[in-house]
Design a protein around this motif. Structure first.
Motif, short mmCIF file in Angstrom:
data_model
loop_
_atom_site.label_atom_id
_atom_site.label_comp_id
_atom_site.label_asym_id
_atom_site.label_seq_id
_atom_site.Cartn_x
_atom_site.Cartn_y
_atom_site.Cartn_z
N CYS A 169 0.84 -1.21 0.00
CA CYS A 169 0.00 0.00 0.00
C CYS A 169 0.86 1.26 0.00
O CYS A 169 0.60 2.20 -0.75
CB CYS A 169 -0.94 0.00 1.21
SG CYS A 169 -2.29 -1.20 1.12
N LEU A 170 1.89 1.27 0.84
CA LEU A 170 2.78 2.43 0.88
C LEU A 170 3.55 2.58 -0.42
O LEU A 170 3.85 3.71 -0.85
CB LEU A 170 3.74 2.32 2.07
CG LEU A 170 3.09 2.45 3.46
CD1 LEU A 170 4.12 2.18 4.55
CD2 LEU A 170 2.48 3.84 3.64
N HIS A 171 3.87 1.47 -1.04
CA HIS A 171 4.54 1.53 -2.35
C HIS A 171 3.65 2.23 -3.37
O HIS A 171 4.13 3.06 -4.16
CB HIS A 171 4.88 0.12 -2.83
CG HIS A 171 5.25 0.04 -4.27
ND1 HIS A 171 6.46 0.49 -4.76
CD2 HIS A 171 4.56 -0.42 -5.35
CE1 HIS A 171 6.51 0.30 -6.06
NE2 HIS A 171 5.36 -0.24 -6.45
N ILE A 172 2.37 1.90 -3.37
CA ILE A 172 1.44 2.53 -4.31
C ILE A 172 1.35 4.03 -4.03
O ILE A 172 1.36 4.85 -4.95
CB ILE A 172 0.06 1.87 -4.21
CG1 ILE A 172 0.14 0.42 -4.70
CG2 ILE A 172 -0.97 2.65 -5.03
CD1 ILE A 172 -1.12 -0.38 -4.45
N VAL A 173 1.26 4.40 -2.75
CA VAL A 173 1.22 5.82 -2.39
C VAL A 173 2.50 6.51 -2.85
O VAL A 173 2.47 7.61 -3.43
CB VAL A 173 1.03 5.99 -0.87
CG1 VAL A 173 1.17 7.47 -0.48
CG2 VAL A 173 -0.32 5.46 -0.43
N ARG A 174 3.63 5.88 -2.61
CA ARG A 174 4.93 6.46 -3.00
C ARG A 174 4.98 6.65 -4.51
O ARG A 174 5.49 7.65 -5.02
CB ARG A 174 6.06 5.53 -2.53
CG ARG A 174 7.46 6.10 -2.72
CD ARG A 174 8.53 5.11 -2.26
NE ARG A 174 8.29 4.67 -0.90
CZ ARG A 174 7.93 3.43 -0.58
NH1 ARG A 174 7.78 2.51 -1.52
NH2 ARG A 174 7.72 3.10 0.67
N LYS A 175 4.45 5.70 -5.22
CA LYS A 175 4.47 5.73 -6.68
C LYS A 175 3.57 6.84 -7.23
O LYS A 175 3.91 7.50 -8.21
CB LYS A 175 4.01 4.37 -7.21
CG LYS A 175 4.18 4.16 -8.69
CD LYS A 175 3.88 2.69 -9.04
CE LYS A 175 4.10 2.44 -10.51
NZ LYS A 175 3.92 1.01 -10.86
N GLU A 176 2.43 7.05 -6.58
CA GLU A 176 1.45 8.01 -7.07
C GLU A 176 1.66 9.41 -6.52
O GLU A 176 1.54 10.40 -7.24
CB GLU A 176 0.04 7.53 -6.72
CG GLU A 176 -0.49 6.45 -7.62
CD GLU A 176 -0.77 6.96 -9.02
OE1 GLU A 176 -1.26 8.10 -9.16
OE2 GLU A 176 -0.48 6.22 -9.98
N GLN A 177 1.94 9.50 -5.21
CA GLN A 177 2.02 10.81 -4.57
C GLN A 177 3.41 11.19 -4.09
O GLN A 177 3.60 12.27 -3.53
CB GLN A 177 1.04 10.86 -3.39
CG GLN A 177 -0.36 11.31 -3.76
CD GLN A 177 -1.35 10.15 -3.83
OE1 GLN A 177 -1.13 9.12 -3.22
NE2 GLN A 177 -2.43 10.33 -4.55
N GLY A 178 4.38 10.30 -4.29
CA GLY A 178 5.74 10.63 -3.94
C GLY A 178 6.16 10.14 -2.57
O GLY A 178 5.33 9.82 -1.72
N PRO A 179 7.49 10.09 -2.32
CA PRO A 179 8.01 9.54 -1.06
C PRO A 179 7.64 10.35 0.17
O PRO A 179 7.49 9.79 1.26
CB PRO A 179 9.53 9.53 -1.28
CG PRO A 179 9.77 10.52 -2.38
CD PRO A 179 8.56 10.47 -3.24
#
Length: 321
Positions: A169-179
């Protein structure tokens, strides 16, 4: 842009895995300037479902129609997901979602629903290590990577065991909204924003035992003498065979080579010593047959994807390292 997220509710859903998706995407953190997702839990089997875990009953007003507008559809794990059948309407919704450019995510055994929809065919995927064999049997066209926490085969993202769902889930957030956004959400959840290594370090891999007497005695001797350097020729003499015959018989009866067998046995012994003793890395390396701490570290990282010190910290706490 990721805005609309839906979690699929099936009979027997595991509360924690469902909660992982709800925690990452369903909490309003706008007070910290973080994005707010249009989030919904969607029932695939009626408006009220009783889970098989924890004695909970989960109700939602949303049906499968809600999936048609989702940018991300998450399927958490559940009881009997490995063997159960899935509603055809749900499978059709997942296929349509991928077709229109949405992402689908599975947490642990939720991957079996993706497989039933045909979304694993020809794709790399992850699953809890205990279910890797069942996934391979049920969906032989899936390319299973059992050692990793999650696999991103956009638009299909699959994760391994329970906590690996958080990583995905955090990977998807990182991918979409940045680190920065992913890191802030992780900090609120008090979890690492990214974990090194994979699930290999958790997998129980008992070595195959020979069912014959041909090399059984040699296997027992090798297990008692892991600190000794031996050659195939020496082992063949002990088995009263030529080196070529011994190597062939060993492969037939154990499924691996003498070198790989003893290397894996040494790693297993090192794991036991790291988990259960306070011995130094040099001592463990010597007892396990690696010779030096550097060699231990090299082979440990190759086999498990983590260092001996990190492994010890994980299983015994920071003070043990």
């Amino acid at each position: 842009m990721l805005k609309n997220v839906a979690a699929v509710l099936l009979d027997g859903v595991h509360p924690f895995e469902l909660g992982v998706v709800c925690e990452v995407f369903g909490i309003d953190r706008s007070d910290e300037g973080l994005p707010v997702y249009d989030f919904a839990v969607v029932s695939a089997e009626g408006p009220s479902l009783g889970t098989h875990v924890g004695g909970l009953t989960v109700s939602t007003p949303y049906g499968l129609g809600r999936l048609e507008e989702a940018d991300l559809i998450a399927v958490p794990a559940g009881s009997k997901y490995v063997t159960r059948d899935y509603p055809p309407e749900l499978l059709d919704s997942l296929v349509r979602a991928v077709g229109r450019g949405a992402r689908v995510l599975s947490v642990c055994s939720g991957v079996f629903a993706l497989g039933a929809a045909g979304l694993l065919d020809g794709r790399r995927c992850s699953v809890h290590w205990r279910q890797a064999r069942e996934l391979a049997v049920r969906f032989p066209r899936a390319i299973i990577e059992p050692d990793v926490l999650y696999v991103d085969e956009d638009p299909v993202i699959t994760s391994a065991g329970t906590a690996a769902g958080i990583d995905a889930c955090l990977h998807i957030v990182r991918k979409e909204q940045g680190p920065e956004v992913a890191n802030k959400i992780a900090r609120r959840m008090v979890v690492p924003p990214h974990r090194d290594g994979g699930q290999a370090q958790y997998i129980e891999r008992p070595l195959p035992r020979s069912q014959c007497d041909t090399v059984g005695g040699v296997l027992a001797w090798m297990g008692r003498n892991l600190d000794k350097e031996v050659t195939v020729e020496q082992l063949a003499v002990r088995a009263h065979m030529s080196p070529r015959t011994f190597a062939r018989r060993f492969q037939q009866e154990t499924g691996t080579t003498p070198y790989r067998w003893i290397l894996r046995q040494r790693v297993l012994l090192a794991q036991e010593l790291l988990e259960g003793t306070d011995e130094t890395m040099d001592t463990i390396a010597d007892r396990a047959g690696f010779g030096t701490a550097a060699a231990l570290r090299h082979q440990f990282v190759r086999a498990l994807g983590t260092t001996p010190n990190a492994y010890r910290r994980m299983f015994r706490g920071p003070q043990a390292a």
